[in-house]
Design an enzyme around this catalytic site. Structure first.
Site, short mmCIF file in Angstrom:
data_model
loop_
_atom_site.label_atom_id
_atom_site.label_comp_id
_atom_site.label_asym_id
_atom_site.label_seq_id
_atom_site.Cartn_x
_atom_site.Cartn_y
_atom_site.Cartn_z
N GLY A 161 0.88 -1.16 0.00
CA GLY A 161 0.00 0.00 0.00
C GLY A 161 0.92 1.20 0.00
O GLY A 161 2.10 1.07 0.24
N CYS A 162 0.41 2.38 -0.30
CA CYS A 162 1.34 3.50 -0.42
C CYS A 162 0.65 4.84 -0.36
O CYS A 162 -0.57 4.94 -0.40
CB CYS A 162 2.05 3.46 -1.76
N ALA A 163 1.51 5.87 -0.25
CA ALA A 163 1.08 7.25 -0.45
C ALA A 163 1.91 7.80 -1.60
O ALA A 163 3.10 7.49 -1.70
CB ALA A 163 1.33 8.06 0.80
N ARG B 16 0.05 6.30 5.71
CA ARG B 16 -0.07 5.47 4.51
C ARG B 16 1.23 4.74 4.20
O ARG B 16 1.30 3.97 3.24
CB ARG B 16 -0.49 6.32 3.31
#
Lengths: 502, 376
Positions: B22-24, B51
């Protein structure tokens, strides 16, 4: 000495239920049932029974069942009853054994040893009831040059493509091997479902030219029924180089199935066995195939894709690679379990390889050589369910051919006696009284139902994987895992074992 | 500065397994070409701290090396001096090295275990290039691939002109400060990435952005089409050794732009194609074009959730998957344009915006310099 071969099946009748209405007698083309006037009861000659289940299905009081005969030779793991009977039969007649439909033998079914992935937590599954889920496929060459007009707009340079609403088509089954009504049902269902049916090597009946937009016509080694109008009418043209059920030999239509109409459509004499040659006599090598492909393209003005159908044999990857370099738009690979209307038993049961392995190797080889884009791949023989379709696509197929499954939808009970021409279901026969049992309206509806159901199931499985277009599933082998497969099998299939992380 | 080699390896290395993350993501561009330090982009990505999980962060800055803009700027991670020596021997044989130095970094408590980090400005040796029969960009890409594949312990993580990727293991805001992006560099555009991997490879090369020449990609999502895309793109000579989405997406975009010469708009219509039902309702010209692109490149359709920011010389492109399964917001004020996983990542650096919008799935948002990329 006269050979007696005991019946394989026994017709079991419940006399408490039987009303002696004689419907079974009327429906059995093999003459199993008869009415014993003296005793006032129905009797059955199990020796004639092929276990097609027609009588069981039509019996209004459900008084009939077919059971495996309890009669047996002394058990022997090496010499099965069937093997012994075949020896007896050949000793009696001196003939080659004939069989129909696909290889029923005990070989691994790789589709059943592959499991499909689903998404959760790190990425979401997609709900096909609420989101679009695309199963449309275009078959044909994809290796296009990007060209633009003076204003910079893209020009559509795609070679001719087949546009399928779902990745399933009806495979080649000739008029002759199957009936007029069966063909009509297939043609109409293909039209309604937005897919294609295939004439096989039997030519195209005059009445079916109206379905030609959904018709793939075949050019096989016998060239039966091939003429320019036939080629021009089709949506695509398939050159049949091999068939999974009988690699290495040509087609065989027993003479009793060659009626007036079949004779006219095939342009061959009536009542005489039609045996197409093992090779195409103008194709003894790959460069000859190229010439036939381009001959057909010239004849049809490069407006239709040309399919080359090959049987899954040991060097199928090299063959496919050669075919891809010879101008074919689509390669159809037919596995060793594929069906047939008639084949020498020994060939059907011993020649060829499973289509899953062939497909995996062909797809990989074409990729290694950078020519996967030159062709689409269709696989058949045998694709039995929507799950098989999903697995085949994930292994690398663009679409699947179904033959046996379509016949089952029309009523076939896999008695594997097509070569006798006495199909009680009106499918693999030309006898008018039998053909009329298959109602084309009903047959068409059942085929449409089958494809619609499969399409829904394919969408469900795709959605579970978080994939909303079939293109993103093609060759996506990470979506598959093998169970109970050894290292070699996994390597050939290009998948990991279940439980193994990516 | 030497990698801690006393830790025993317990989990698989990056590239040995496929690691969902998952990421920003965040980006800013000044379309007038005016340069800004990395301070803003650090604050933007820092706001979305939750995040990421501290296992990867990185940035790409464009226009940051105006004095060396004619030269390829290679950023390298080395595990040890031996791999550095091997790499430099290779570089000398293939490039003229104009300037090289150790990367200037700031020692931070939160950033540990960093590899040796070096930077080289270079251009291909003309004779070697001519003998290779390749164009210059292809030659440079081949050299980068060779180092990354064959020199154990060396990794080129940035190779473009007048741009640079800066990344490592840690929270992105700490990585930004570690590289002194807030003081030492100014560029006209910046992208940033905070990573939330499900495994703990702890390898600096595995952080994002992923760079290929002047292209850089930051991505949030986990694509379901991965293996279909990977197996297709590898038939054209790319090698997906990291097994990450970002890597394959970068190669796909590179292939479509550099090899097939498609425009960014067209690229979006391939990788995030409209549904057939949508295409059927479009005006004739668009229908013609989109149908053709889908028919020609079916294996480059990317499905499953993704939001990407594609950085290139002179601009940025933001793109979501066709269903918009990942959040992404764009905003504008004057010449400045912003892209972020969450609106807060934009508001924190520019509270007063003229326009804020969430681009629809498959709808590319492209911001380029006003003078058409001919910036300072």
């Amino acid at each position: 000495m006269k050979t007696f071969i005991p019946a394989e099946y026994e017709v079991v009748r419940d006399f408490n239920l039987c009303t002696a209405c004689r419907l079974c007698e009327n429906q059995c083309a093999n003459g199993v049932h008869s009415y014993d006037e003296k005793r006032g009861v129905m009797v059955a000659d199990s020796l004639q029974c092929v276990n097609c289940h027609r009588c069981v299905c039509v019996c209004p009081t459900h008084a009939l069942k077919i059971a495996k005969s309890a009669d047996c030779y002394r058990p022997n793991e090496n010499w099965s009853s069937q093997t012994m009977n075949e020896v007896y039969r050949q000793a009696e007649t001196g003939g080659v054994l004939l069989s129909s439909m696909g290889n029923p033998g005990k070989y691994p079914v790789y589709f059943d040893k592959l499991l499909v992935n689903a998404s959760q937590v790190t990425n979401p599954p997609i709900d096909p009831l609420r989101e679009p889920m695309e199963t449309r496929v275009f078959l044909g060459k994809k290796d296009v040059e990007i060209k633009r007009d003076i204003s910079g707009r893209l020009i559509d340079t795609m070679p001719p493509q087949l546009n399928l609403k779902l990745p399933v088509m009806f495979s080649a089954m000739s008029y002759g091997s199957i009936s007029y009504n069966a063909h009509e049902a297939l043609a109409r269902a293909a039209e309604i479902c937005g897919t294609f049916y295939n004439t096989g090597e039997g030519g195209l009946h005059r009445d079916f030219y109206k379905y030609s937009k959904n018709t793939i016509v075949q050019v096989a080694s016998g060239r039966f029924g091939v003429h320019s109008e036939y080629l021009s009418a089709a949506a695509a043209i398939e050159i049949k180089m091999g068939q999974g059920a009988k690699p290495g030999i040509g087609g065989h239509l027993p003479g009793m199935k060659i009626s007036d109409d079949v004779s006219r459509t095939r342009m061959i004499p009536k009542g005489v066995d039609a045996i197409s040659p093992a090779p195409h006599h103008d194709i003894y090598s790959i460069e000859d195939l190229r010439q036939l492909i381009y001959t057909i393209k010239e004849a049809t003005d490069y407006s239709k894709p040309v399919i080359v159908k090959i049987a899954a044999v040991h060097n199928v990857a090299a063959i496919a690679s050669g075919v891809a370099r010879s101008g074919a738009d689509i390669i159809a690979i037919d596995g060793f379990r594929g069906g047939t209307g008639a084949s020498p038993t020994r060939i059907r049961d011993n020649v060829g390889i499973p289509v899953e392995l062939a497909l995996a190797q062909v797809d990989e080889r074409l990729r290694q050589e950078g020519i996967r884009d030159c062709v689409s791949i269709i696989v058949g023989g045998s694709v039995r369910s929507s799950a098989d379709v999903v697995k085949a696509v994930a292994l690398g197929a663009d679409a699947c051919y179904i033959g046996t499954a379509a016949l089952l939808a029309l009523g076939c009970h896999l008695c594997r006696s097509c070569h006798t021409g006495k199909c009680n279901w009106g499918i693999a026969t030309q006898r008018e009284d039998l053909v009329k049992r298959l109602n084309p309206d009903e047959g068409c509806k059942r085929l449409v139902n089958l494809l619609s159901a499969w399409n829904l199931e394919i969408q469900e499985m795709m959605g579970g994987m978080g994939i909303n277009s079939i293109e993103a599933l093609r060759g996506n082998r990470l979506m598959l895992r093998g169970v109970g497969l050894n290292e070699t099998e996994l390597r050939i299939l290009g998948v990991r074992h279940a439980g193994e992380n990516v | 500065m030497i990698l801690n080699d006393l830790e025993l390896k317990t989990s698989p290395a990056e590239g040995e397994v496929r690691i969902p993350s998952g990421c920003a993501i965040s980006a800013v561009i000044d379309r007038s070409g005016k340069r800004m330090t990395g301070e803003k982009i650090i604050r933007s990505i820092a706001t979305m701290h939750d995040r990421s999980n501290g296992l990867g962060g990185g940035f790409a800055g464009y226009g940051i090396y105006p004095d060396y803009k004619e030269y390829y700027a290679f950023h390298l991670f080395y595990n040890d001096f031996y791999s550095k020596k091997q790499t430099e021997d290779f570089l000398i044989q293939h490039f003229e090295i104009v300037y090289s130095s150790e990367m200037k970094t700031r020692k931070l408590k939160k950033i540990t275990n960093e590899p040796l980090i070096y930077r080289y400005f270079l251009y291909p040796l003309s004779k070697r290039l001519a003998n290779s029969l390749m164009d210059e960009e292809r030659y440079v890409v081949k050299c980068v691939n060779k180092i990354n594949a064959e020199i154990d312990g060396a990794f080129v993580f940035s190779s473009g002109k007048n741009m640079g990727v800066f990344k490592g293991v840690g929270y992105p805001e700490d990585i930004g400060k570690f590289y002194l992006l807030d003081e030492e560099y100014s560029g006209y555009s910046w992208t940033a990435h905070g990573r939330y991997p499900t495994n703990t490879p702890g390898w600096w090369g595995g952080a994002h952005p992923f760079g290929l020449l002047d292209y850089s990609v930051v991505h949030n999502g986990e694509i379901s089409s991965y293996d279909a895309n990977r197996r297709y793109i590898e038939t054209f000579g790319y090698k997906c050794s990291l097994q990450t989405d970002t890597e394959v997406i970068t190669y796909v975009i590179d292939f479509l732009i550099r090899v097939k010469k498609l425009t960014l708009q067209e690229v979006a219509k391939v990788i995030s194609a409209s549904f057939w039902s949508t295409i059927e309702d479009k005006p004739e010209e668009e229908r013609y074009e989109e149908t053709f692109l889908r028919k020609a490149f079916p294996s480059l359709l990317i499905t499953g959730p993704f939001s990407i920011i594609f950085g290139f010389t002179g601009g940025l492109m933001a793109l979501n998957d066709r269903l918009k399964l990942r959040s992404m917001v764009c905003a504008e004020k004057g010449d400045l344009a912003y892209i972020s996983s969450e609106e807060c990542g934009i508001r924190v650096i520019e509270p007063e915006l003229e326009r804020v919008f969430a681009p629809a799935g498959g709808q590319p948002v492209i911001y380029t310099l006003k003078d058409g990329g001919n910036r300072q």
